[in-house]
Design a protein around this motif. Structure first.
Motif, PDB file in Angstrom:
ATOM      1  N   ASN A  51       0.874  -1.127   0.037  1.00 44.84           N
ATOM      2  CA  ASN A  51      -0.123   0.106   0.057  1.00 44.84           C
ATOM      3  C   ASN A  51       0.952   1.208   0.073  1.00 44.84           C
ATOM      4  O   ASN A  51       2.053   1.186   0.032  1.00 44.84           O
ATOM      5  CB  ASN A  51      -0.780   0.052   1.144  1.00 44.84           C
ATOM      6  CG  ASN A  51      -0.429   0.035   2.290  1.00 44.84           C
ATOM      7  OD1 ASN A  51       0.815   0.121   2.608  1.00 44.84           O
ATOM      8  ND2 ASN A  51      -1.030   0.547   3.743  1.00 44.84           N
ATOM      9  N   ARG A  53       1.401   3.565   2.131  1.00 36.36           N
ATOM     10  CA  ARG A  53       2.119   3.892   3.335  1.00 36.36           C
ATOM     11  C   ARG A  53       3.490   2.958   3.233  1.00 36.36           C
ATOM     12  O   ARG A  53       4.314   3.317   4.077  1.00 36.36           O
ATOM     13  CB  ARG A  53       1.350   3.853   4.600  1.00 36.36           C
ATOM     14  CG  ARG A  53       0.432   4.908   4.677  1.00 36.36           C
ATOM     15  CD  ARG A  53      -0.436   4.672   5.923  1.00 36.36           C
ATOM     16  NE  ARG A  53      -1.276   5.366   6.210  1.00 36.36           N
ATOM     17  CZ  ARG A  53      -1.149   6.550   6.890  1.00 36.36           C
ATOM     18  NH1 ARG A  53       0.174   6.799   7.651  1.00 36.36           N
ATOM     19  NH2 ARG A  53      -1.967   7.604   7.226  1.00 36.36           N
ATOM     20  N   SER A  56       1.450  -2.124   4.505  1.00 38.68           N
ATOM     21  CA  SER A  56       0.737  -3.413   4.435  1.00 38.68           C
ATOM     22  C   SER A  56       1.108  -3.916   3.145  1.00 38.68           C
ATOM     23  O   SER A  56       1.352  -3.313   2.150  1.00 38.68           O
ATOM     24  CB  SER A  56      -0.894  -3.146   4.167  1.00 38.68           C
ATOM     25  OG  SER A  56      -1.762  -4.052   3.839  1.00 38.68           O
ATOM     26  N   SER A 103      -5.670   2.813   2.225  1.00 37.70           N
ATOM     27  CA  SER A 103      -4.566   1.680   2.547  1.00 37.70           C
ATOM     28  C   SER A 103      -4.588   0.564   2.215  1.00 37.70           C
ATOM     29  O   SER A 103      -3.876  -0.456   2.516  1.00 37.70           O
ATOM     30  CB  SER A 103      -4.492   1.658   4.108  1.00 37.70           C
ATOM     31  OG  SER A 103      -5.534   1.205   4.584  1.00 37.70           O
TER      32      SER A 103
END
Length: 125
Positions: A51, A53, A56, A103
């Motif tokens: 993802n 960020r 994940s 996300s």
């Protein structure tokens, strides 16, 4: 966003390679990214996703425990670390990206809007 994949090559079974996918022309930190692979005569196959960020990840069952996906948003780059390579891993590897505020990770090629040119990975037995 434009993507440039690199790092492929010829390696013996059991060896390692690290693929890189460098992005330009967009806010890469807002893109979910993934790696796919394809061999002649077969459909493109999901390998790994991460993802935006980087917190994940998702891996195909066939590569779990051997491959790792990670990203460095400061460098606008996503990586695929491939260890314990097998001849069945031989393919052209593609990186892909899609803008997202979620996300989530994405495992279907249809969910991606940008693709790199592919890099050949060949694993000899």
């Amino acid at each position: 966003v434009q993507l440039q994949a690199s790092g492929g090559g010829l390696v013996q079974a059991g060896g390692s390679l690290r693929l890189s996918c460098a992005a330009s022309g967009g806010t890469f930190s807002r893109y979910g990214t993934g790696w796919f692979r394809q061999v002649p005569g077969k459909e493109r196959e999901f390998v790994a996703a991460i993802n935006w960020r980087g917190g994940s990840t998702q891996l195909a069952d066939s590569v779990k425990g051997r491959f790792t996906i990670f990203r460095d948003n400061a460098k606008n780059t996503v990586y695929l670390q491939m260890n314990s390579l097998k001849p069945d891993d031989t393919a052209v590897y593609y990186c892909a990206a899609r803008p997202t505020l979620s996300s989530a990770t994405y495992t279907s090629s249809e969910e991606y809007t940008s693709w790199g040119q592919g890099t050949q990975v060949t694993v000899s037995s």
